[in-house]
Design a protein around this motif. Structure first.
Motif, PDB file in Angstrom:
ATOM      1  N   GLU A  63      94.393  58.800  21.403  1.00 23.10           N
ATOM      2  CA  GLU A  63      93.520  59.417  22.405  1.00 23.10           C
ATOM      3  C   GLU A  63      93.233  60.879  22.056  1.00 23.10           C
ATOM      4  N   GLU A  64      94.255  61.587  21.625  1.00 20.94           N
ATOM      5  CA  GLU A  64      94.078  62.991  21.246  1.00 20.94           C
ATOM      6  C   GLU A  64      93.158  63.133  20.041  1.00 20.94           C
ATOM      7  N   MET A  65      93.370  62.294  19.016  1.00 18.74           N
ATOM      8  CA  MET A  65      92.526  62.370  17.818  1.00 18.74           C
ATOM      9  C   MET A  65      91.082  61.996  18.146  1.00 18.74           C
ATOM     10  N   ALA A  66      90.893  60.960  18.967  1.00 19.82           N
ATOM     11  CA  ALA A  66      89.535  60.545  19.336  1.00 19.82           C
ATOM     12  C   ALA A  66      88.851  61.625  20.155  1.00 19.82           C
ATOM     13  N   GLY A  67      89.620  62.311  20.989  1.00 16.64           N
ATOM     14  CA  GLY A  67      89.057  63.372  21.822  1.00 16.64           C
ATOM     15  C   GLY A  67      88.517  64.551  21.038  1.00 16.64           C
ATOM     16  N   ARG A  68      88.950  64.709  19.810  1.00 23.10           N
ATOM     17  CA  ARG A  68      88.468  65.807  18.963  1.00 23.10           C
ATOM     18  C   ARG A  68      87.101  65.514  18.360  1.00 23.10           C
ATOM     19  N   LEU A  69      86.701  64.246  18.398  1.00 20.57           N
ATOM     20  CA  LEU A  69      85.413  63.858  17.809  1.00 20.57           C
ATOM     21  C   LEU A  69      84.274  64.113  18.794  1.00 20.57           C
ATOM     22  N   PRO A  70      83.048  64.262  18.276  1.00 23.96           N
ATOM     23  CA  PRO A  70      81.897  64.429  19.166  1.00 23.96           C
ATOM     24  C   PRO A  70      81.744  63.222  20.088  1.00 23.96           C
ATOM     25  N   ARG A  71      81.218  63.449  21.268  1.00 19.80           N
ATOM     26  CA  ARG A  71      81.081  62.391  22.278  1.00 19.80           C
ATOM     27  C   ARG A  71      80.272  61.189  21.779  1.00 19.80           C
ATOM     28  N   ASN A  72      79.317  61.410  20.908  1.00 22.85           N
ATOM     29  CA  ASN A  72      78.471  60.303  20.437  1.00 22.85           C
ATOM     30  C   ASN A  72      78.988  59.650  19.157  1.00 22.85           C
ATOM     31  N   ASP A  73      80.193  59.990  18.726  1.00 20.77           N
ATOM     32  CA  ASP A  73      80.773  59.422  17.510  1.00 20.77           C
ATOM     33  C   ASP A  73      81.219  57.983  17.766  1.00 20.77           C
ATOM     34  N   THR A  74      80.831  57.092  16.877  1.00 18.32           N
ATOM     35  CA  THR A  74      81.174  55.677  17.029  1.00 18.32           C
ATOM     36  C   THR A  74      82.676  55.448  16.967  1.00 18.32           C
ATOM     37  N   ARG A  75      83.355  56.157  16.075  1.00 20.97           N
ATOM     38  CA  ARG A  75      84.812  55.989  15.967  1.00 20.97           C
ATOM     39  C   ARG A  75      85.513  56.376  17.266  1.00 20.97           C
ATOM     40  N   ARG A  76      84.998  57.401  17.926  1.00 22.71           N
ATOM     41  CA  ARG A  76      85.562  57.823  19.216  1.00 22.71           C
ATOM     42  C   ARG A  76      85.381  56.718  20.254  1.00 22.71           C
ATOM     43  N   ALA A  77      84.182  56.169  20.328  1.00 21.90           N
ATOM     44  CA  ALA A  77      83.906  55.114  21.305  1.00 21.90           C
ATOM     45  C   ALA A  77      84.776  53.886  21.050  1.00 21.90           C
ATOM     46  N   CYS A  78      84.925  53.507  19.794  1.00 23.09           N
ATOM     47  CA  CYS A  78      85.743  52.337  19.458  1.00 23.09           C
ATOM     48  C   CYS A  78      87.213  52.581  19.793  1.00 23.09           C
ATOM     49  N   CYS A 116      97.040  51.128  15.534  1.00 27.68           N
ATOM     50  CA  CYS A 116      97.443  51.616  14.209  1.00 27.68           C
ATOM     51  C   CYS A 116      96.216  51.802  13.314  1.00 27.68           C
ATOM     52  N   ASP A 117      95.298  50.850  13.368  1.00 29.52           N
ATOM     53  CA  ASP A 117      94.066  50.949  12.580  1.00 29.52           C
ATOM     54  C   ASP A 117      93.256  52.177  12.992  1.00 29.52           C
ATOM     55  N   HIS A 118      93.132  52.400  14.298  1.00 24.81           N
ATOM     56  CA  HIS A 118      92.358  53.556  14.767  1.00 24.81           C
ATOM     57  C   HIS A 118      93.045  54.858  14.372  1.00 24.81           C
ATOM     58  N   ASN A 119      94.358  54.890  14.448  1.00 21.66           N
ATOM     59  CA  ASN A 119      95.083  56.089  14.029  1.00 21.66           C
ATOM     60  C   ASN A 119      94.750  56.402  12.581  1.00 21.66           C
ATOM     61  N   GLU A 120      94.761  55.371  11.753  1.00 25.38           N
ATOM     62  CA  GLU A 120      94.472  55.558  10.331  1.00 25.38           C
ATOM     63  C   GLU A 120      93.017  56.008  10.118  1.00 25.38           C
ATOM     64  N   SER A 121      92.085  55.359  10.790  1.00 21.88           N
ATOM     65  CA  SER A 121      90.675  55.699  10.586  1.00 21.88           C
ATOM     66  C   SER A 121      90.316  57.081  11.122  1.00 21.88           C
ATOM     67  N   LEU A 122      91.105  57.567  12.072  1.00 17.64           N
ATOM     68  CA  LEU A 122      90.845  58.902  12.622  1.00 17.64           C
ATOM     69  C   LEU A 122      91.598  59.990  11.885  1.00 17.64           C
ATOM     70  N   GLY A 123      92.297  59.606  10.810  1.00 18.12           N
ATOM     71  CA  GLY A 123      92.967  60.600   9.987  1.00 18.12           C
ATOM     72  C   GLY A 123      94.402  60.875  10.366  1.00 18.12           C
ATOM     73  N   GLY A 124      95.017  59.992  11.147  1.00 18.32           N
ATOM     74  CA  GLY A 124      96.411  60.179  11.535  1.00 18.32           C
ATOM     75  C   GLY A 124      97.353  59.851  10.399  1.00 18.32           C
ATOM     76  N   SER A 125      98.622  59.966  10.712  1.00 18.81           N
ATOM     77  CA  SER A 125      99.657  59.719   9.688  1.00 18.81           C
ATOM     78  C   SER A 125      99.760  58.258   9.341  1.00 18.81           C
TER      79      SER A 125
END
Length: 125
Positions: A63-78, A116-125
């Protein structure tokens, strides 16, 4: 009687150890792998609790990593949709039979994998 002035830790003060995604994915494989071994009721209950814990610690990070992305970012929405689904699954109660409990645990396992997949795609550990 003394009153406590302790407050809950802020996001910065929380434990900063990285999440163990390898262990999380190993937990999901016990339920989702082709030819997975049959589990007893006790094993399913233990695994369900473990998966719930994985979701509880992973959701805030994603949630924190997604929140850093622009509101219209597809990765954030997913990622936010995945978080919503994981939270919904956490609110559900498993059925009374072993097959129903296994199905519930499998749904939780799919949410753990997706987080886990979203964490990876958003640049997490």
């Amino acid at each position: 009687m003394a009153t406590s002035t302790a407050r809950p830790p802020t996001g910065e003060e929380r434990d900063q150890r990285p999440l163990d995604f390898q262990t999380m994915r190993a937990s999901t494989r016990r339920l989702l792998a082709e030819g997975a071994e049959l589990l007893s009721l006790e094993e399913v209950e233990t695994l369900t609790l473990r998966l719930r814990g994985h979701i509880m610690v992973t959701v805030p990070e994603v949630e924190e990593m997604a929140g850093r992305l622009p509101r219209n970012d597809t990765r954030r929405a997913c990622a936010r949709a995945c978080i919503g689904e994981a939270r919904m699954r956490m609110r559900l109660e498993p059925g009374a039979t072993l097959p129903a409990r296994i199905a519930h645990a499998q749904r939780l396992a799919r949410s753990v994998n997706a987080l886990c997949d979203h964490n990876e795609s958003l640049g997490g550990s």
